[in-house]
Scaffold this motif. Structure first.
Motif, PDB file in Angstrom:
ATOM      1  N   SER A 158      65.449  -4.883  55.610  1.00  0.00           N
ATOM      2  CA  SER A 158      65.407  -6.276  56.078  1.00  0.00           C
ATOM      3  C   SER A 158      66.225  -7.188  55.172  1.00  0.00           C
ATOM      4  O   SER A 158      66.934  -8.086  55.643  1.00  0.00           O
ATOM      5  CB  SER A 158      63.965  -6.775  56.131  1.00  0.00           C
ATOM      6  N   GLU A 161      69.904  -6.540  55.913  1.00  0.00           N
ATOM      7  CA  GLU A 161      70.290  -7.121  57.195  1.00  0.00           C
ATOM      8  C   GLU A 161      70.497  -8.626  57.075  1.00  0.00           C
ATOM      9  O   GLU A 161      71.465  -9.193  57.604  1.00  0.00           O
ATOM     10  CB  GLU A 161      69.220  -6.833  58.249  1.00  0.00           C
ATOM     11  N   SER A 162      69.598  -9.297  56.356  1.00  0.00           N
ATOM     12  CA  SER A 162      69.705 -10.741  56.178  1.00  0.00           C
ATOM     13  C   SER A 162      70.951 -11.113  55.385  1.00  0.00           C
ATOM     14  O   SER A 162      71.704 -12.020  55.764  1.00  0.00           O
ATOM     15  CB  SER A 162      68.459 -11.264  55.457  1.00  0.00           C
ATOM     16  N   SER A 165      74.219 -10.485  57.472  1.00  0.00           N
ATOM     17  CA  SER A 165      74.474 -11.436  58.553  1.00  0.00           C
ATOM     18  C   SER A 165      75.098 -12.726  58.044  1.00  0.00           C
ATOM     19  O   SER A 165      75.790 -13.432  58.785  1.00  0.00           O
ATOM     20  CB  SER A 165      73.171 -11.759  59.293  1.00  0.00           C
ATOM     21  N   HIS A 166      74.883 -13.038  56.759  1.00  0.00           N
ATOM     22  CA  HIS A 166      75.435 -14.260  56.181  1.00  0.00           C
ATOM     23  C   HIS A 166      76.863 -14.080  55.663  1.00  0.00           C
ATOM     24  O   HIS A 166      77.467 -15.047  55.179  1.00  0.00           O
ATOM     25  CB  HIS A 166      74.536 -14.754  55.042  1.00  0.00           C
TER      26      HIS A 166
END
Length: 226
Positions: A158, A161-162, A165-166
């Motif tokens: 997680s 993934e965070s 994405s940025h």
């Protein structure tokens, strides 16, 4: 200077000199590439980059036009490029990715199954030189997400993934302005999968460091030259 950068500069010079003005249609790709002494592929990538920053307007089935070049339009579109150059948090995000994703790759090496390896190779096989930059970045996100998931730690997956994405905008801009981005990315992904298949955690970790550091170094260079 990268060939794509050279193509961008030459088109920009045509606009500044008045050879192309607001609303003008660019000559056909073949004619323009021959006039500027550049390959059609580099010309195509230059047009993509200039479309992103709203200098050019690509109208499918009609042609490519210079936009109105109004300051408001250009400043709005350029804001994300300025963010990449001026916002140190982007570099900090890549630094954290460089710490976490190699660790995830090392963990994943102990959890590889034929199904996971087949899926990773299938992802790589779905991309080729005709793939758009956006498609390449989508593949990159999916590829790294699959490895993080295979590490067996949902919290780590997680986090990755965070973070990932940025950093999408930086990865897209690199893909538009750096030569051979598709070939380089796929070659590095194949090497990572080969190491995972052998269960070589240290090699998978090292290759992932190199892979992520490539984008991070490009961003540092871009910030320095801005």
């Amino acid at each position: 200077m990268a060939v794509t950068d050279e193509a961008i500069l030459k088109i920009k010079e045509m606009i500044i000199s008045g050879a192309l003005g607001p609303g003008d249609r660019l000559p056909p790709e073949k004619e323009l590439s021959e006039r500027l002494g550049l390959s059609r592929s580099s010309m195509r990538e230059a047009v993509k980059a200039l479309e992103v920053i709203r200098v050019l307007d690509v109208r499918r089935g009609d042609g490519t036009y210079v936009t109105s070049l109004e300051p408001r339009l250009l400043l709005e579109a350029m804001s994300f490029v300025v963010d990449l150059h001026d916002d140190s948090s982007i570099l900090e995000l890549f630094a954290v990715r460089r710490i976490l994703e190699p660790a995830a790759a090392a963990l994943a090496a102990a959890h590889m199954t034929p199904d996971i390896l087949d899926e990773l190779r299938s992802q790589i096989g779905s991309v080729d030189d005709a793939t758009s930059v956006e498609g390449l970045v989508a593949h990159d996100l999916e590829f790294h997400g699959a490895i993080a998931a295979a590490a067996g730690n949902s919290y780590l997956a997680s986090l990755i993934e965070s973070l990932s994405s940025h950093t999408v905008r930086a990865r897209i801009w690199r893909g538009l302005t750096q030569e051979n981005s598709v070939h380089r990315t796929l070659a590095e992904h194949r090497m990572i999968v080969d190491a995972l298949e052998r269960g070589d955690a240290e090699l998978a970790q090292a290759l992932t460091v190199v892979h992520i550091s490539g984008v991070e170094q490009w961003l540092r260079d871009a910030a320095t030259s801005a």
